[in-house]
Design a protein around this motif. Structure first.
Motif, short mmCIF file in Angstrom:
data_model
loop_
_atom_site.label_atom_id
_atom_site.label_comp_id
_atom_site.label_asym_id
_atom_site.label_seq_id
_atom_site.Cartn_x
_atom_site.Cartn_y
_atom_site.Cartn_z
N VAL A 73 137.18 130.69 71.74
CA VAL A 73 136.97 131.78 72.87
C VAL A 73 137.86 132.93 72.37
N GLN A 74 137.47 133.92 73.26
CA GLN A 74 138.25 135.50 73.26
C GLN A 74 139.11 135.16 74.46
N ILE A 75 140.54 135.79 74.17
CA ILE A 75 141.50 135.76 75.38
C ILE A 75 141.86 137.23 75.67
N GLN A 76 141.81 137.46 76.79
CA GLN A 76 142.31 138.59 77.02
C GLN A 76 143.54 138.58 77.96
N ALA A 77 144.94 138.91 77.50
CA ALA A 77 146.23 138.84 78.22
C ALA A 77 146.55 140.31 78.39
N GLY A 78 146.26 140.70 79.69
CA GLY A 78 146.77 142.34 79.86
C GLY A 78 145.81 143.16 79.00
N ASP A 79 146.15 143.95 78.35
CA ASP A 79 145.34 144.90 77.57
C ASP A 79 145.15 144.61 76.11
N SER A 80 145.64 143.21 75.81
CA SER A 80 145.57 142.78 74.38
C SER A 80 144.43 141.64 74.67
N LEU A 81 144.27 141.59 73.19
CA LEU A 81 143.00 140.31 72.81
C LEU A 81 143.50 139.43 71.62
N GLY A 82 142.83 138.32 71.87
CA GLY A 82 143.47 137.40 71.03
C GLY A 82 142.16 136.34 70.93
N SER A 83 142.53 135.17 70.30
CA SER A 83 141.55 134.09 70.35
C SER A 83 142.22 132.60 70.78
N ASP A 102 153.64 137.73 77.54
CA ASP A 102 154.26 137.45 78.83
C ASP A 102 153.56 137.29 79.82
N SER A 103 152.31 137.31 79.56
CA SER A 103 151.13 137.14 80.82
C SER A 103 150.97 135.64 81.15
N GLU A 104 150.64 135.56 82.52
CA GLU A 104 150.64 134.21 82.98
C GLU A 104 149.11 133.71 83.52
N THR A 105 148.40 135.02 83.45
CA THR A 105 146.89 134.87 83.79
C THR A 105 145.74 135.61 82.66
N PHE A 106 144.89 135.10 82.56
CA PHE A 106 144.17 135.67 81.48
C PHE A 106 142.47 135.48 81.71
N ARG A 107 141.80 136.42 81.05
CA ARG A 107 140.29 136.36 81.17
C ARG A 107 139.90 135.86 79.76
N VAL A 108 139.01 134.67 79.89
CA VAL A 108 138.36 134.19 78.60
C VAL A 108 136.79 134.22 78.52
N LEU A 130 152.96 128.38 69.80
CA LEU A 130 151.79 127.87 70.26
C LEU A 130 151.79 128.03 71.79
N ALA A 131 150.78 128.06 72.33
CA ALA A 131 150.73 128.07 73.91
C ALA A 131 149.47 127.34 74.39
N VAL A 132 149.32 126.74 75.45
CA VAL A 132 148.18 126.19 76.19
C VAL A 132 148.03 126.97 77.45
N ILE A 133 146.72 127.56 77.83
CA ILE A 133 146.12 127.95 78.87
C ILE A 133 144.94 127.14 79.36
N ARG A 134 144.92 127.16 80.75
CA ARG A 134 143.69 126.24 81.42
C ARG A 134 142.80 126.99 82.28
N LEU A 135 141.48 127.02 81.95
CA LEU A 135 140.42 127.66 82.75
C LEU A 135 140.54 127.18 84.04
N ASP A 136 140.25 128.14 84.95
CA ASP A 136 140.02 127.49 86.40
C ASP A 136 138.57 126.81 86.55
N ARG A 137 137.67 127.13 85.85
CA ARG A 137 136.46 126.31 85.70
C ARG A 137 135.95 126.22 84.37
N VAL A 138 135.37 124.99 83.83
CA VAL A 138 134.93 124.84 82.60
C VAL A 138 133.41 125.38 82.34
N PRO A 139 133.02 126.34 81.71
CA PRO A 139 131.65 126.98 81.46
C PRO A 139 130.78 125.94 80.78
N ASP A 140 129.44 126.16 81.28
CA ASP A 140 128.38 125.25 80.85
C ASP A 140 128.47 125.41 79.12
#
Length: 360
Positions: A73-83, A102-108, A130-140
């Motif tokens: 997946v692609q992860i958007q943390a603020g104005d920065s992008l990663g995978s 330093d972000s705690e919320t993300f757009r995936v 290393l870090a782990v984030i969790r999606l609010d909902r698992v997409p199809d």
């Protein structure tokens, strides 16, 4: 060329370009005629075999890409992008600590659609980047990646790097495993964690800004590492050194991520520690000359061995120690419980002590 490793930075700002890797197949020339009829048959066989082999390899690439991309997946943390890499069926995604910052919320964003999905930080562990984030909902269509056995990774294996280099999601580059067991240290500038990382997988697959946190995959469709660092060439003003990238091995990814998912934090780092706070000291010629002990952790390895503040560590095992970074790199190659010898100076006298390493 003297190349030094640096983290593959998370991407900020607009993407500029993408360089794609192409597989080039050379054809075979035909054989002569007449008395060379047997040569013609041999030439025909050669001409048929080469495209078939190339076609088989291409089919392997496409099969792996089809199998693994839904797990990247692609992860958007603020104005920065990663995978990131989907870790389980409950929406946990593992990535680099320097990607989340330093972000705690993300757009995936997934490989299946352009819709963004909300996610929250579970835990970030900068010591291992290393870090782990969790999606609010698992997409199809999203599925967990299969992590491989790091102990079976060998130099020469073909690998694919999957992620979002330069903000271009679901991109793939190819290369080989160039080396294993590397110890590298990240820079702290530009959001880097400054971590010293041991047992890294070195690869020739292109690792560009935005690839951090993605997947380094073998042709069995297994994730063998998380691309994290790219080397820079000091002789070229710190620009990227082509074909030299590093990935955190899957074994360490599994060790850290399992603890974060189960306990919400890292409870057992698996990283060796001497139990000191130290700083680099220089000699009369202003050259790095050792790691001076500033503080000793009570009950730690150094404390039990009799080290105290003011001692200057100059060797650990068979490795000369000139800086705090070289001390960290020496420890990164060891494990908690290992016994080794510390050589240090006190009041101008050189001394040695046997230590049993603790855990960071």
């Amino acid at each position: 060329m003297d190349a030094s490793p640096t983290r593959a930075p998370r991407l900020s700002g607009p993407a500029a370009a993408l360089v794609c890797s192409l597989l080039l197949v050379a054809g075979c020339s035909g054989a002569g005629s007449g008395s060379g009829s047997r040569g013609e048959r041999k030439g025909d066989t050669t001409r048929a075999a080469a495209p078939a082999a190339a076609s088989d390899l291409q089919a392997d690439y496409q099969r792996v890409i089809d199998d693994v991309l839904p797990s990247v997946v692609q992860i958007q943390a603020g104005d920065s992008l990663g995978s990131g890499v989907v870790y389980d069926d409950e929406g946990h995604v593992v990535t680099n600590a320097h990607v989340v910052g330093d972000s705690e919320t993300f757009r995936v964003t997934t490989a299946r659609d352009e819709e963004t999905h909300a996610a929250d930080l579970v835990f970030s562990y900068p010591e291992q980047d290393l870090a782990v984030i969790r999606l609010d909902r698992v997409p199809d269509g999203m599925r967990a990646a299969r992590l491989g056995d790091s102990s079976k990774v060998e130099v020469g294996q073909i690998v694919l790097a999957m992620g979002s280099p330069l903000g271009l999601s679901s991109s793939v580059t190819q290369g080989i495993v160039s080396a294993v067991g590397r110890t590298v240290t990240e820079g702290r500038g530009g959001g880097g964690t400054g971590a010293t990382l041991g047992n890294m997988v070195q690869t020739s697959a292109a690792i560009n800004p935005g690839n951090s946190g993605g997947a380094l995959v073998n042709l069995d469709g297994q994730v063998i590492g998380i691309p994290t660092l790219a080397a820079t060439d000091p002789g070229m003003n710190g620009s990227a050194a082509p074909g030299i990238g590093f990935a955190i091995p899957a074994s360490m990814v599994r060790t850290v991520a399992d603890q974060i998912v189960a306990d919400g934090r890292v409870t057992d780092s698996g990283r060796a520690a001497l139990g000191v706070t130290a700083r680099t000291v220089v000699d009369d010629g202003y050259r790095p000359a050792g790691a001076a002990v500033v503080e000793v952790s009570e009950g730690g390895a150094a404390d039990r061995a009799g080290l105290r503040p003011g001692d200057v560590i100059v060797r650990l095992g068979g490795t000369d120690i000139t800086t705090i970074t070289s001390l960290a790199e020496a420890l990164a190659s060891m494990e908690p419980g290992d016994r080794t010898r510390v050589t240090y100076t006190r009041d101008g006298d050189e001394r040695t002590a046997e230590v049993t390493l603790g855990e960071q």
